[in-house]
Motif scaffolding. Structure first.
Motif, PDB file in Angstrom:
ATOM      1  N   VAL A 114      -2.059   3.573  -5.261  1.00  0.00           N
ATOM      2  CA  VAL A 114      -2.686   4.017  -6.756  1.00  0.00           C
ATOM      3  C   VAL A 114      -3.803   4.637  -6.578  1.00  0.00           C
ATOM      4  O   VAL A 114      -3.886   5.712  -7.344  1.00  0.00           O
ATOM      5  CB  VAL A 114      -2.654   2.533  -7.764  1.00  0.00           C
ATOM      6  CG1 VAL A 114      -3.285   3.088  -8.708  1.00  0.00           C
ATOM      7  CG2 VAL A 114      -1.071   2.058  -7.800  1.00  0.00           C
ATOM      8  N   ALA A 115      -4.724   3.955  -5.954  1.00  0.00           N
ATOM      9  CA  ALA A 115      -6.024   4.835  -5.687  1.00  0.00           C
ATOM     10  C   ALA A 115      -5.960   6.306  -5.230  1.00  0.00           C
ATOM     11  O   ALA A 115      -6.657   6.925  -5.956  1.00  0.00           O
ATOM     12  CB  ALA A 115      -6.987   4.015  -5.004  1.00  0.00           C
ATOM     13  N   ARG A 116      -5.140   6.389  -4.269  1.00  0.00           N
ATOM     14  CA  ARG A 116      -5.220   7.563  -3.398  1.00  0.00           C
ATOM     15  C   ARG A 116      -4.247   8.870  -4.451  1.00  0.00           C
ATOM     16  O   ARG A 116      -4.477   9.803  -4.424  1.00  0.00           O
ATOM     17  CB  ARG A 116      -4.669   7.577  -2.130  1.00  0.00           C
ATOM     18  CG  ARG A 116      -5.468   6.881  -1.255  1.00  0.00           C
ATOM     19  CD  ARG A 116      -6.892   7.393  -1.177  1.00  0.00           C
ATOM     20  NE  ARG A 116      -7.741   6.533  -0.227  1.00  0.00           N
ATOM     21  CZ  ARG A 116      -8.396   5.764  -0.694  1.00  0.00           C
ATOM     22  NH1 ARG A 116      -8.542   5.447  -1.821  1.00  0.00           N
ATOM     23  NH2 ARG A 116      -9.037   4.997   0.006  1.00  0.00           N
ATOM     24  N   GLY A 117      -3.108   8.234  -4.963  1.00  0.00           N
ATOM     25  CA  GLY A 117      -2.234   9.170  -5.657  1.00  0.00           C
ATOM     26  C   GLY A 117      -2.055   8.995  -7.085  1.00  0.00           C
ATOM     27  O   GLY A 117      -1.177   9.762  -7.828  1.00  0.00           O
ATOM     28  N   GLY A 118      -2.398   7.960  -7.885  1.00  0.00           N
ATOM     29  CA  GLY A 118      -2.271   7.689  -9.014  1.00  0.00           C
ATOM     30  C   GLY A 118      -1.019   6.926  -9.332  1.00  0.00           C
ATOM     31  O   GLY A 118      -0.084   6.601  -8.267  1.00  0.00           O
ATOM     32  N   LEU A 119      -0.846   6.747 -10.529  1.00  0.00           N
ATOM     33  CA  LEU A 119       0.509   5.870 -10.846  1.00  0.00           C
ATOM     34  C   LEU A 119       1.756   6.420 -10.715  1.00  0.00           C
ATOM     35  O   LEU A 119       2.612   5.917 -10.389  1.00  0.00           O
ATOM     36  CB  LEU A 119       0.476   5.273 -12.554  1.00  0.00           C
ATOM     37  CG  LEU A 119      -0.708   4.574 -12.564  1.00  0.00           C
ATOM     38  CD1 LEU A 119      -1.191   4.352 -14.310  1.00  0.00           C
ATOM     39  CD2 LEU A 119      -0.738   3.210 -12.002  1.00  0.00           C
ATOM     40  N   ALA A 120       1.851   7.839 -10.942  1.00  0.00           N
ATOM     41  CA  ALA A 120       3.097   8.404 -10.743  1.00  0.00           C
ATOM     42  C   ALA A 120       3.458   8.606  -9.069  1.00  0.00           C
ATOM     43  O   ALA A 120       4.808   8.303  -8.795  1.00  0.00           O
ATOM     44  CB  ALA A 120       2.992   9.860 -11.041  1.00  0.00           C
ATOM     45  N   ALA A 121       2.599   8.571  -8.328  1.00  0.00           N
ATOM     46  CA  ALA A 121       2.836   8.414  -6.912  1.00  0.00           C
ATOM     47  C   ALA A 121       3.111   7.126  -6.363  1.00  0.00           C
ATOM     48  O   ALA A 121       3.568   6.779  -5.209  1.00  0.00           O
ATOM     49  CB  ALA A 121       1.846   9.212  -6.162  1.00  0.00           C
ATOM     50  N   ALA A 122       2.830   5.960  -7.126  1.00  0.00           N
ATOM     51  CA  ALA A 122       2.833   4.662  -6.531  1.00  0.00           C
ATOM     52  C   ALA A 122       4.276   4.246  -6.640  1.00  0.00           C
ATOM     53  O   ALA A 122       4.698   3.346  -7.523  1.00  0.00           O
ATOM     54  CB  ALA A 122       1.922   3.887  -7.400  1.00  0.00           C
ATOM     55  N   SER A 123       5.332   4.786  -5.922  1.00  0.00           N
ATOM     56  CA  SER A 123       6.653   4.250  -6.048  1.00  0.00           C
ATOM     57  C   SER A 123       6.813   2.816  -5.178  1.00  0.00           C
ATOM     58  O   SER A 123       5.845   2.763  -4.228  1.00  0.00           O
ATOM     59  CB  SER A 123       7.510   5.288  -5.296  1.00  0.00           C
ATOM     60  OG  SER A 123       7.247   5.224  -3.977  1.00  0.00           O
ATOM     61  N   THR A 124       7.604   2.011  -5.479  1.00  0.00           N
ATOM     62  CA  THR A 124       7.840   0.842  -4.665  1.00  0.00           C
ATOM     63  C   THR A 124       8.253   1.184  -3.049  1.00  0.00           C
ATOM     64  O   THR A 124       7.853   0.548  -2.493  1.00  0.00           O
ATOM     65  CB  THR A 124       8.922  -0.048  -5.338  1.00  0.00           C
ATOM     66  OG1 THR A 124      10.019   0.694  -5.483  1.00  0.00           O
ATOM     67  CG2 THR A 124       8.519  -0.618  -6.586  1.00  0.00           C
ATOM     68  N   ASP A 125       8.766   2.363  -2.850  1.00  0.00           N
ATOM     69  CA  ASP A 125       9.188   2.800  -1.759  1.00  0.00           C
ATOM     70  C   ASP A 125       7.637   3.306  -0.779  1.00  0.00           C
ATOM     71  O   ASP A 125       7.553   2.675   0.341  1.00  0.00           O
ATOM     72  CB  ASP A 125      10.132   4.120  -1.824  1.00  0.00           C
ATOM     73  CG  ASP A 125      10.605   4.400  -0.322  1.00  0.00           C
ATOM     74  OD1 ASP A 125      11.240   3.534   0.482  1.00  0.00           O
ATOM     75  OD2 ASP A 125      10.438   5.443  -0.005  1.00  0.00           O
ATOM     76  N   GLU A 126       6.733   4.010  -1.368  1.00  0.00           N
ATOM     77  CA  GLU A 126       5.776   4.074  -0.830  1.00  0.00           C
ATOM     78  C   GLU A 126       4.778   2.937  -0.767  1.00  0.00           C
ATOM     79  O   GLU A 126       4.132   2.828   0.456  1.00  0.00           O
ATOM     80  CB  GLU A 126       4.755   5.321  -1.549  1.00  0.00           C
ATOM     81  CG  GLU A 126       3.560   5.593  -1.164  1.00  0.00           C
ATOM     82  CD  GLU A 126       3.767   6.262   0.571  1.00  0.00           C
ATOM     83  OE1 GLU A 126       2.700   5.946   1.009  1.00  0.00           O
ATOM     84  OE2 GLU A 126       4.804   6.867   0.868  1.00  0.00           O
ATOM     85  N   ILE A 127       4.821   2.127  -1.674  1.00  0.00           N
ATOM     86  CA  ILE A 127       3.915   0.887  -1.543  1.00  0.00           C
ATOM     87  C   ILE A 127       4.540  -0.009  -0.208  1.00  0.00           C
ATOM     88  O   ILE A 127       3.538  -0.672   0.620  1.00  0.00           O
ATOM     89  CB  ILE A 127       3.833   0.252  -2.809  1.00  0.00           C
ATOM     90  CG1 ILE A 127       3.077   0.682  -3.798  1.00  0.00           C
ATOM     91  CG2 ILE A 127       3.351  -1.436  -2.528  1.00  0.00           C
ATOM     92  CD1 ILE A 127       3.265   0.291  -5.189  1.00  0.00           C
ATOM     93  N   ALA A 128       5.953  -0.181  -0.196  1.00  0.00           N
ATOM     94  CA  ALA A 128       6.649  -1.074   0.831  1.00  0.00           C
ATOM     95  C   ALA A 128       6.159  -0.591   2.083  1.00  0.00           C
ATOM     96  O   ALA A 128       5.959  -1.003   3.091  1.00  0.00           O
ATOM     97  CB  ALA A 128       8.060  -0.792   0.597  1.00  0.00           C
ATOM     98  N   ARG A 129       6.254   0.909   2.308  1.00  0.00           N
ATOM     99  CA  ARG A 129       5.751   1.665   3.542  1.00  0.00           C
ATOM    100  C   ARG A 129       4.452   1.445   3.987  1.00  0.00           C
ATOM    101  O   ARG A 129       4.226   1.124   5.188  1.00  0.00           O
ATOM    102  CB  ARG A 129       5.989   3.012   3.460  1.00  0.00           C
ATOM    103  CG  ARG A 129       7.147   3.930   4.299  1.00  0.00           C
ATOM    104  CD  ARG A 129       7.185   5.374   4.297  1.00  0.00           C
ATOM    105  NE  ARG A 129       6.938   6.149   2.986  1.00  0.00           N
ATOM    106  CZ  ARG A 129       7.856   6.335   1.949  1.00  0.00           C
ATOM    107  NH1 ARG A 129       9.028   5.952   2.247  1.00  0.00           N
ATOM    108  NH2 ARG A 129       7.437   7.083   0.849  1.00  0.00           N
TER     109      ARG A 129
END
Length: 182
Positions: free
Chosen positions: A18-33
């Motif tokens: 979230v800090a780096r890409g904002g809310l739109a970039a905060a997919s559960t897939d990216e967070i899981a990675r």
């Protein structure tokens, strides 16, 4: 790793995303990675993206309130509270997640977390200052400092008026170079 430790690991990853890409970039897939777990595990743990974000914003709000509550009581209230907060936001993710939380406060869980945080911070400031007006000015200056830190205002000498504002607010708040992200 325990379920609670894994949950904290996911929240750490979510804060970074979230800090780096904002809310739109905060997919559960990216967070899981970022967390090194599967996307279905993230969804099972939190129930989806919004409940995960709500938990993240509540976690950040709780950390901020705890920093203010635990600030030393001896000495100048503004200095003690300000120093405690600046130590907390040395972790840039905390600051940036908070800022994203303000913009996402129309979401019920997120809004409740950030509004509750502001309510508690103002309550603590009022208790420490013993004066509503001084507490309000302290919180207002803090919000300006948040914005200045978020935009990395001190590192843009090509913008002389922004630099002047940053220098003035840093001087008024007695921010060290470390507190300004340098």
């Amino acid at each position: 790793m325990s379920k609670e430790d894994r949950r904290e690991q996911i929240l750490d990853a979510a804060a970074h995303v979230v800090a780096r890409g904002g809310l739109a970039a905060a997919s559960t897939d990216e967070i899981a990675r970022q967390a090194g777990v599967s996307q279905p595990y993230v969804v099972r743990t939190f129930g989806g993206k919004q409940p995960l974000l709500d938990a993240l914003f509540q976690r950040i709000a709780d950390r901020i309130v705890a920093a203010f509550e635990d600030a030393p009581r001896e000495g100048d209230a503004a200095e003690c509270l300000g120093r405690a907060y600046l130590e907390l936001v040395e972790d840039r993710d905390v600051l940036l997640v908070l800022m994203h939380g303000f913009t996402a406060s129309s979401e019920p869980g997120t809004g409740a977390a950030v509004r509750g945080c502001m309510d508690a911070v103002y309550r603590i400031a009022r208790e420490r200052f013993g004066d509503d007006e001084r507490a309000a000015v302290f919180v207002a200056q803090g919000m300006l400092i948040n914005v200045m830190l978020a935009m990395d205002a001190w590192n843009h000498p090509d913008l002389p008026d922004l630099t002047a504002l940053a220098t003035t607010i840093a001087s008024a708040a007695q921010l060290s170079a470390k507190g300004r992200g340098r």
